[in-house]
Design an enzyme around this catalytic site. Structure first.
Site, short mmCIF file in Angstrom:
data_model
loop_
_atom_site.label_atom_id
_atom_site.label_comp_id
_atom_site.label_asym_id
_atom_site.label_seq_id
_atom_site.Cartn_x
_atom_site.Cartn_y
_atom_site.Cartn_z
N ARG A 1 22.98 -9.43 -25.39
CA ARG A 1 22.62 -10.30 -24.36
C ARG A 1 23.39 -12.21 -24.68
O ARG A 1 23.15 -12.43 -25.63
CB ARG A 1 21.13 -10.94 -23.89
CG ARG A 1 20.30 -10.01 -23.76
CD ARG A 1 19.12 -10.09 -23.01
NE ARG A 1 17.26 -9.69 -23.11
CZ ARG A 1 16.50 -9.24 -21.93
NH1 ARG A 1 16.39 -10.57 -21.69
NH2 ARG A 1 15.86 -8.57 -21.98
N ARG B 1 9.77 -3.30 -12.54
CA ARG B 1 10.72 -3.72 -11.95
C ARG B 1 11.35 -3.31 -13.45
O ARG B 1 11.39 -2.50 -14.29
CB ARG B 1 11.09 -5.81 -11.98
CG ARG B 1 10.71 -5.69 -13.95
CD ARG B 1 11.47 -6.63 -14.24
NE ARG B 1 11.53 -7.50 -15.69
CZ ARG B 1 10.05 -7.86 -16.31
NH1 ARG B 1 9.28 -8.15 -15.90
NH2 ARG B 1 10.49 -8.21 -17.49
N LEU C 1 -2.75 -8.08 -33.49
CA LEU C 1 -1.99 -7.82 -34.56
C LEU C 1 -0.93 -8.05 -35.08
O LEU C 1 -0.30 -9.13 -34.01
CB LEU C 1 -1.05 -5.94 -33.08
CG LEU C 1 -1.81 -4.83 -32.59
CD1 LEU C 1 -0.88 -4.17 -32.35
CD2 LEU C 1 -2.75 -4.54 -33.79
C1 MV4 Z 1 -0.19 -9.51 -28.65
C2 MV4 Z 1 0.45 -9.62 -30.08
C3 MV4 Z 1 -0.57 -8.90 -31.20
N1 MV4 Z 1 -1.65 -8.51 -30.95
N2 MV4 Z 1 -1.01 -8.44 -28.85
C4 MV4 Z 1 3.82 -11.31 -26.19
C5 MV4 Z 1 4.00 -11.59 -24.80
C6 MV4 Z 1 3.73 -10.75 -24.00
N3 MV4 Z 1 4.00 -9.51 -23.78
C7 MV4 Z 1 2.28 -9.56 -25.81
N4 MV4 Z 1 2.72 -10.75 -26.94
C8 MV4 Z 1 1.90 -10.44 -27.59
N5 MV4 Z 1 0.47 -9.33 -27.68
C9 MV4 Z 1 -1.54 -8.28 -29.79
N6 MV4 Z 1 -3.03 -7.54 -29.02
C10 MV4 Z 1 1.77 -10.14 -30.11
C11 MV4 Z 1 2.61 -10.66 -28.92
C12 MV4 Z 1 4.26 -11.52 -29.55
C13 MV4 Z 1 4.67 -10.63 -28.88
C14 MV4 Z 1 5.02 -9.34 -28.43
C15 MV4 Z 1 6.31 -8.56 -27.89
C16 MV4 Z 1 7.78 -9.81 -28.25
C17 MV4 Z 1 7.64 -10.67 -28.88
C18 MV4 Z 1 6.52 -10.80 -29.41
C19 MV4 Z 1 6.17 -12.34 -30.39
C20 MV4 Z 1 5.21 -12.90 -30.23
C21 MV4 Z 1 3.58 -12.22 -29.79
#
Ligand code: MV4
Length: 450
Positions: A338, A292, A204
């Site tokens: 934070r 958590r 995404l």
């Molecule tokens: C993703 C995404 C876009 N598409 N998955 C980064 C942390 C991990 N929890 C999952 N993450 C992401 N997964 C899909 N299919 C973009 C991220 C991501 C992101 C997600 C949440 C908060 C910050 C982020 C920063 C970069 C990428």
């Protein structure tokens, strides 16, 4: 039933958990590293035990030392805080086998959620909306892998089953990049997590990070306590969080929240938990569950009027939830900044002695911190020294309160990111609400160029 809790953590969360224990009349044993021996909060515990040198591997991650501390002190329960051993299924198993209560979910639930593929499978089966893509790890056969990616449509993202929180993932823009990216991610995952399994999802492009807080007891009851938006982040470190996530249709949120609570009942989850979603074009996509207590739980406490840590301890004691979903009503809006000991422009850590400490107060203002004037911030752990949390009747009210509080707060002797927070609290995009996960890094880049 336990009457003594061992707190296996440090800093603000150790103090937060101690306060919740005191509110329930529980005895408290604190463990600490040599570097934290003079931490002021240790004086509030009934007993403080040193469990090893400064390095986390020898102290806060030292499982035998922590279990021995529980045995010698007579603690019958262990609260892990966040980070360190809080999501370590092996540790929780050892705690269970020692006949102690782990204040958190069962080791079995932690294990399912720790594997991001099995987590996704469990959530999809429970009716939680997930990112498009298989809920199995990728096969070895290149032709099959290419077919799966083509079905999803590029760009896709390759993620390690053992990863999470931003570790072990790689974006793939077209078929030429697919197999090389897969090989590198597999190799890294094997080394970093001891598990080479990887999976793919639709990538995404401009999502927000929206999460749902849940609370479940050991009698099959589960509720959700509203949403949080944690999109304002840099390198997977959240900077400002808020509750509720702004601009999301109430019916959609309720539908997703109910699916999270339902999933908890279905998998026999107990304790507090967070469902992490990407939110794009008015749709939710589950990515991970955190098993958590989270750093940002206070914004949900202020909007739900529920003491999440107290409830976490109560359900660990076997109590039934004292409310149902119909009793939960979120009120107003909350923000959390934070406050880190770091350079506000370079983000370099800035440990050292705090010479002056002035925290804001007043109606709707909360500061969760273990620091004070004279406190020395050690260089060995994360650099967060305080959380400034504000609540207001509306998002605009809460923002005004946040600006006033940030202007009041003064920390001397170390560098902090307070100047960054003050700038963000005045930023038009942030003030409007609903920025995506890339907003802050883009903003920092533009500011550096200007
Ligand atoms: C993703 C995404 C876009 N598409 N998955 C980064 C942390 C991990 N929890 C999952 N993450 C992401 N997964 C899909 N299919 C973009 C991220 C991501 C992101 C997600 C949440 C908060 C910050 C982020 C920063 C970069 C990428």
């Amino acid at each position: 039933m336990f009457d003594t809790v061992l707190i296996a953590n440090r800093g603000e969360i150790a103090l937060r958990v101690l306060r919740a224990c005191r509110g329930l009349g529980l005895r408290v044993v604190m463990v600490h590293s040599e570097a934290d021996k003079d931490a002021p909060y240790l004086a509030l515990a009934d007993q403080a035990l040193c469990i090893g040198p400064a390095a986390p591997g020898q102290s806060y991650l030292n499982q035998p030392a922590i279990l021995a501390a529980a045995a010698v002190s007579g603690a019958q329960a262990i609260h892990p805080g966040y980070g360190f051993l809080s999501e370590n299924a092996g540790f929780v198993e050892r705690v269970e086998q020692a006949g102690l209560t782990f204040i958190g979910p069962s080791s079995a639930c932690i294990r399912v959620m720790g594997d991001k593929v099995s987590a996704k499978r469990a959530m999809r089966a429970s009716g939680v909306p997930c990112v498009p893509g298989p809920d199995t790890s990728l096969p070895e056969d290149p032709a099959q892998v290419r077919r799966l990616a083509r079905e999803i449509g590029y760009p896709v993202i390759v993620k390690a089953a053992g990863g999470g929180g931003g570790r072990g993932m790689r974006v793939v823009n077209d078929e030429a990049e697919l197999l090389p990216a897969l090989a590198v991610t597999r190799e890294e995952a094997g080394r970093a997590f001891g598990n080479p399994e990887v999976y793919i999802e639709k990538f995404l492009l401009h999502p927000r990070h929206v999460e749902i807080q849940v609370l479940a007891d050991r009698h099959g009851n589960a509720v959700w306590l509203g949403s949080r938006d944690c999109s304002l982040q840099r390198r997977h470190q959240k900077v400002i969080e808020e509750a509720p996530a702004p601009g999301i249709p109430q019916e959609l949120l309720a539908q997703v929240g109910d699916s999270c609570a339902q999933a908890c009942r279905r998998i026999g989850y107990s304790g507090v938990g967070t469902f992490e979603f990407l939110y794009e074009n008015e749709a939710f996509y589950f990515i991970e569950m955190n098993t958590r207590l989270q750093v940002e739980h206070p914004v949900t406490e202020l909007t739900s009027a529920i003491d999440i840590v107290q409830q976490q301890i109560r359900v660990a004691r076997g109590e039934a939830l004292p409310f149902t979903q119909a009793d939960i009503a979120c009120q107003g809006h909350a923000f959390e900044c934070r406050i880190n000991a770091e350079d506000p422009r370079t983000f370099r850590p800035s440990p050292g002695q705090i010479t002056d400490w002035n925290v804001p107060g007043g109606w709707g203002v909360r500061v969760d911190s273990h620091a004070r004037a004279g406190y020395r911030v050690p260089p060995y752990y994360d650099s967060m020294v305080a959380k400034l949390i504000v609540h207001g009747a509306s998002r605009a009210d809460a923002l005004t309160r946040l600006r006033v509080a940030l202007d009041e707060m003064r920390v001397e002797g170390i560098a902090t990111n307070l100047p960054l927070h003050r700038e963000l609290a005045a930023d038009e995009g942030f003030v409007d609400g609903g920025v995506d996960i890339h907003y802050l890094e883009r903003w920092l880049k533009e500011r550096a160029a200007a």
